[in-house]
Design a protein around this motif. Sequence first.
Motif, mmCIF file in Angstrom:
data_model
loop_
_atom_site.group_PDB
_atom_site.id
_atom_site.type_symbol
_atom_site.label_atom_id
_atom_site.label_comp_id
_atom_site.label_asym_id
_atom_site.label_seq_id
_atom_site.Cartn_x
_atom_site.Cartn_y
_atom_site.Cartn_z
ATOM 1 N N SER A 145 2.972 1.443 -3.786
ATOM 2 C CA SER A 145 2.300 2.370 -4.164
ATOM 3 C C SER A 145 3.045 3.584 -5.113
ATOM 4 O O SER A 145 4.158 3.178 -5.272
ATOM 5 N N ILE A 146 2.476 3.861 -5.852
ATOM 6 C CA ILE A 146 3.220 4.673 -7.313
ATOM 7 C C ILE A 146 4.156 5.767 -6.558
ATOM 8 O O ILE A 146 4.613 6.455 -7.269
ATOM 9 N N VAL A 185 3.913 -7.370 -6.939
ATOM 10 C CA VAL A 185 4.345 -6.268 -6.636
ATOM 11 C C VAL A 185 2.754 -4.800 -6.760
ATOM 12 O O VAL A 185 2.968 -4.455 -7.983
ATOM 13 N N ILE A 186 2.207 -4.846 -6.074
ATOM 14 C CA ILE A 186 1.178 -3.365 -6.367
ATOM 15 C C ILE A 186 1.204 -2.265 -6.027
ATOM 16 O O ILE A 186 1.224 -1.555 -4.972
ATOM 17 N N THR A 187 1.275 -0.982 -7.308
ATOM 18 C CA THR A 187 1.228 0.190 -7.240
ATOM 19 C C THR A 187 0.187 0.650 -7.135
ATOM 20 O O THR A 187 0.214 0.982 -8.537
ATOM 21 N N PRO A 188 -0.881 0.983 -6.376
ATOM 22 C CA PRO A 188 -1.686 1.648 -6.555
ATOM 23 C C PRO A 188 -1.600 3.278 -6.340
ATOM 24 O O PRO A 188 -0.179 3.798 -6.179
ATOM 25 N N LEU A 215 -9.905 -4.995 -9.509
ATOM 26 C CA LEU A 215 -8.116 -4.749 -10.968
ATOM 27 C C LEU A 215 -6.987 -5.564 -9.935
ATOM 28 O O LEU A 215 -6.374 -6.924 -10.128
ATOM 29 N N MET A 216 -6.951 -5.474 -8.050
ATOM 30 C CA MET A 216 -5.949 -6.450 -7.159
ATOM 31 C C MET A 216 -6.478 -7.142 -7.106
ATOM 32 O O MET A 216 -4.833 -8.740 -7.306
ATOM 33 N N LEU A 233 -2.846 7.975 -14.629
ATOM 34 C CA LEU A 233 -1.880 8.451 -13.105
ATOM 35 C C LEU A 233 -0.247 7.671 -13.125
ATOM 36 O O LEU A 233 1.085 7.851 -12.742
ATOM 37 N N ALA A 234 -0.419 6.284 -13.179
ATOM 38 C CA ALA A 234 0.919 4.822 -13.132
ATOM 39 C C ALA A 234 1.627 6.098 -14.071
ATOM 40 O O ALA A 234 3.055 5.773 -13.903
#
Length: 271
Positions: A145-146, A185-188, A215-216, A233-234
């Motif tokens: 996560s962000i 690594v996914i940071t939504p 997107l993922m 936001l990221a």
Amino acid sequence: MTGSSGNTGRVCFITGASSGLGKGLALRLAREGYAVGLSARRETLLAEVADRIQEEGGTAVSFPCDASDGPAVVSAIRRCEETLGPVNLLIANAGMSLNTLVDSFDAAGVEKVLDVNLLGAVYATEAVLAGMLDRGDGQIVAVSSIAGFAGLPMSAAYSASKGGMTNFFESLRIDLRGTGVDVTVITPGFVRTPMTDHNRHAMPFIMDLEPAVELMVKAIRKRKKSLAFPWPLAGLVWSLRVLPRPIYDWIASRIDRTKAPEAGGPPGPPE
Ligand SMILES: NC(=O)c1ccc[n+]([C@@H]2O[C@H](COP(=O)([O-])OP(=O)(O)OC[C@H]3O[C@@H](n4cnc5c(N)ncnc54)[C@H](OP(=O)(O)O)[C@@H]3O)[C@@H](O)[C@H]2O)c1
């Protein structure tokens, strides 16, 4: 379990597949031809996801367990491999949120969040990694996560779990270079799921589930090293890292504490 006409012979194991992003990924990846092992605690919801995949001609089997129970996670993945074949793609997605409030500070709550969000992903990795290395092929996806980019207010446990997760899997990604095993690594940011449904605070740039899953899946297909979204936001949260800390503290403390939920965390089964 049913066979699928478009089955690619590839197997994906997804934790936290009973709702939200995990469920969305399971449905989407089954349509891509993956046989899907579904895991979470709520068996009825998992069965509903499996039924839906099977109705669409895909292959899915449920392996319910608590992500924070290491031996149970390893056993679930072993059973998945016996049933569907070696896991080519692990999606470590199970997660919970819980506010950390200074006036009711509770180490047990922090421990639970770290157990589920961070160690849960580590247990699942232990179960698949040796096989992937033997085969010289595999992909591990960490849904972080962000919130792990910085220590966010009222989120000490959640931010720590996700910061830990991002760094853990980033280290692993480097150590696995050249082995054929990739780490994504996914940071939504904010996505509309049961986890965010209970939030009463502002959720800037919140995304609907479908485009987030899309997107993922694209990042997974391309075996990207990382994906952070939505980018405004990221980028904003990432830039907070480099601010002088007095300025960061001032900005972060503007968040309205009165909007914290009475009891944090997504709906789940009784403990
Ligand atoms: N939605 C967002 O805005 C957002 C943003 C950034 C990151 N994320 C991350 O994305 C992941 C998925 O979250 P979501 O938004 O899809 O929330 P969600 O709909 O609440 O899904 C959470 C999933 O995790 C599972 N889970 C929770 N505790 C568990 C446990 N102890 N053992 C096994 N499974 C457990 C839940 O299943 P059971 O309750 O059935 O066990 C559920 O399937 C989480 O890691 C979350 O931190 C979400």
